[in-house]
Write a protein that holds these residues in place. Structure first.
Motif, PDB file in Angstrom:
ATOM      1  N   SER A   1     -52.095  -8.630 -80.420  1.00  0.00           N
ATOM      2  CA  SER A   1     -52.217  -9.723 -81.384  1.00  0.00           C
ATOM      3  C   SER A   1     -51.567 -11.006 -80.870  1.00  0.00           C
TER       4      SER A   1
ATOM      5  N   ASN B   1     -48.406  -8.324 -87.855  1.00  0.00           N
ATOM      6  CA  ASN B   1     -49.581  -7.697 -88.460  1.00  0.00           C
ATOM      7  C   ASN B   1     -50.251  -6.732 -87.480  1.00  0.00           C
ATOM      8  N   GLY B   2     -50.344  -7.151 -86.219  1.00  0.00           N
ATOM      9  CA  GLY B   2     -50.927  -6.276 -85.217  1.00  0.00           C
ATOM     10  C   GLY B   2     -50.126  -5.007 -85.028  1.00  0.00           C
TER      11      GLY B   2
ATOM     12  N   VAL C   1     -50.803  -2.643 -87.997  1.00  0.00           N
ATOM     13  CA  VAL C   1     -52.121  -2.020 -87.906  1.00  0.00           C
ATOM     14  C   VAL C   1     -52.106  -0.851 -86.931  1.00  0.00           C
TER      15      VAL C   1
ATOM     16  N   SER D   1     -55.662  -4.980 -84.027  1.00  0.00           N
ATOM     17  CA  SER D   1     -54.516  -5.889 -83.919  1.00  0.00           C
ATOM     18  C   SER D   1     -54.975  -7.297 -83.572  1.00  0.00           C
TER      19      SER D   1
ATOM     20  N   CYS E   1     -56.480  -9.240 -86.518  1.00  0.00           N
ATOM     21  CA  CYS E   1     -55.513  -9.808 -87.460  1.00  0.00           C
ATOM     22  C   CYS E   1     -55.299 -11.304 -87.225  1.00  0.00           C
TER      23      CYS E   1
ATOM     24  N   TYR F   1     -55.734 -14.127 -89.947  1.00  0.00           N
ATOM     25  CA  TYR F   1     -54.578 -14.975 -90.236  1.00  0.00           C
ATOM     26  C   TYR F   1     -54.987 -16.447 -90.212  1.00  0.00           C
TER      27      TYR F   1
ATOM     28  N   PRO G   1     -53.729  -9.818 -93.499  1.00  0.00           N
ATOM     29  CA  PRO G   1     -54.582  -9.336 -92.402  1.00  0.00           C
ATOM     30  C   PRO G   1     -54.403  -7.845 -92.126  1.00  0.00           C
ATOM     31  N   PHE G   2     -53.187  -7.389 -92.138  1.00  0.00           N
ATOM     32  CA  PHE G   2     -52.930  -5.958 -91.908  1.00  0.00           C
ATOM     33  C   PHE G   2     -53.600  -5.108 -92.976  1.00  0.00           C
TER      34      PHE G   2
ATOM     35  N   VAL H   1     -57.496  -5.078 -92.470  1.00  0.00           N
ATOM     36  CA  VAL H   1     -57.951  -4.328 -91.294  1.00  0.00           C
ATOM     37  C   VAL H   1     -57.766  -2.831 -91.487  1.00  0.00           C
TER      38      VAL H   1
END
Length: 326
Positions: free
Chosen positions: A95, A117-118, A121, A146, A149, A153, A171-172, A175
């Motif tokens: 990410s 976030n990545g 995930v 990832s 995301c 974002y 985002p997480f 996904v």
């Protein structure tokens, strides 16, 4: 001779005090945001800069912003499960690199805002997967999810900014939900654990292990990273303490409030013992009491009340859902 001995004792005492002050100032040097490190890394190799950005992303999951805290958290994940540690590392790097390629805001990239976030995930894909550890096919959706995301974002930011709302973990959530919807327990390449069918749950025991309940409080902090082992969870708590003692105190407080909320409505004991009722409370209490609001007795009580109401309601709905199925 007596005067010489007294003078030597005073000198030794001053030296010890001076050493203590130097040690304390050295420790304080590595607390907080460690902004001096960003200035130091400006002319260094890109690989070193990427490592620092990634470690900040690791710590951002738990609302911190300290690369040393991120290193401790990553060490805790490798301690608990090397496979999940690898997935988390690949997720935060994928990410962050995607954000660099897309030329996202440099302050956001260096601050780790495109990394956490990545990491979440990739970690949750590993936790939900029923294929076991070291299933290499899982690296493909972990890296791809990832990277996705970052696109979410950048797309959500202009929309949510109108209401002065942070993108945070939207985002997480998007996904990981899409991944679970697109796969299933019988998927050939990416199977995940099935939802427990109705009727398989045993009745909740009336005997409660107080030691396990207390043990579940620090586990609630570790569950933020899907970690359910006590030693790594304590190391994660120590990483938060390094960044901010205030955040660490609210993390424990929030996890304890979540556990008490679960006890008040008699949720299943395995949820209490594993810390699953504590991690939402920890994050909520840290956000309200130690991050987004100025600390006062009002915000402190508001953080506790918010955690209790939210966790009680969510746990009650959870239990009622199971009762309906049964």
């Amino acid at each position: 001779m007596w005067m010489d001995t007294k003078a030597e004792a005073k000198e030794a005492s001053r030296n010890r005090a001076s050493l203590g002050r130097r040690v304390l100032s050295g420790l304080l040097f590595f607390t907080g945001d460690m902004e001096f490190l960003d200035k130091y890394m400006q002319d260094k190799l890109f690989a070193l800069q990427l490592a620092v950005w990634g470690l900040r992303g690791v710590s951002r999951v738990i609302l911190a912003n300290n690369p040393l805290s991120g290193a401790l958290i990553l060490a805790a994940l490798y301690w608990a499960s090397p496979w999940l540690g690898l997935l988390g590392t690949l997720g935060v790097l994928a990410s962050t690199l995607t954000a660099v390629i897309m030329e996202q805001d440099s302050d956001e990239v260096s601050g780790g805002l495109h990394g956490f976030n990545g990491m979440l995930v990739s970690l949750l894909m590993g936790v939900f997967s029923s294929a076991g550890d070291w299933y290499w096919w899982l690296l493909l959706p972990a890296c791809f999810g990832s990277a996705t995301c970052v696109f979410l974002y950048s797309g959500l930011s202009p929309v949510l900014d109108r209401w002065d709302l942070p993108v945070a973990v939207f985002p997480f959530n998007i996904v990981i939900v899409l991944f679970l919807l697109c796969t299933g327990p019988d998927n050939l390449f990416f199977p995940h654990h099935p939802v427990m069918p109705p009727g398989l749950l045993e009745p909740n025991s009336t005997e409660l292990n107080a030691v396990e309940v207390i043990r579940g409080i620090p586990l609630g902090v570790g569950q933020i990273y899907a970690c359910e082992t006590l030693g790594p969870s304590l190391l994660i708590l120590g990483a938060v303490l390094l960044y901010s003692p205030l955040l660490a105190a609210h993390a424990l407080l929030g996890s304890a409030v979540g556990t008490l909320a679960g006890l008040s409505i008699a949720v299943r004991h395995d949820s209490l013992y594993s810390g699953l009722l504590g991690f939402n409370g920890a994050l909520g209490c840290m956000s309200v009491g130690g991050l987004f609001f100025t600390l006062s007795w009002r915000t402190h009580l508001f953080a506790i009340a918010t955690d209790w109401a939210f966790l009680s309601a969510s746990a009650l709905i959870h239990e009622q859902t199971f009762a309906t199925h049964l």
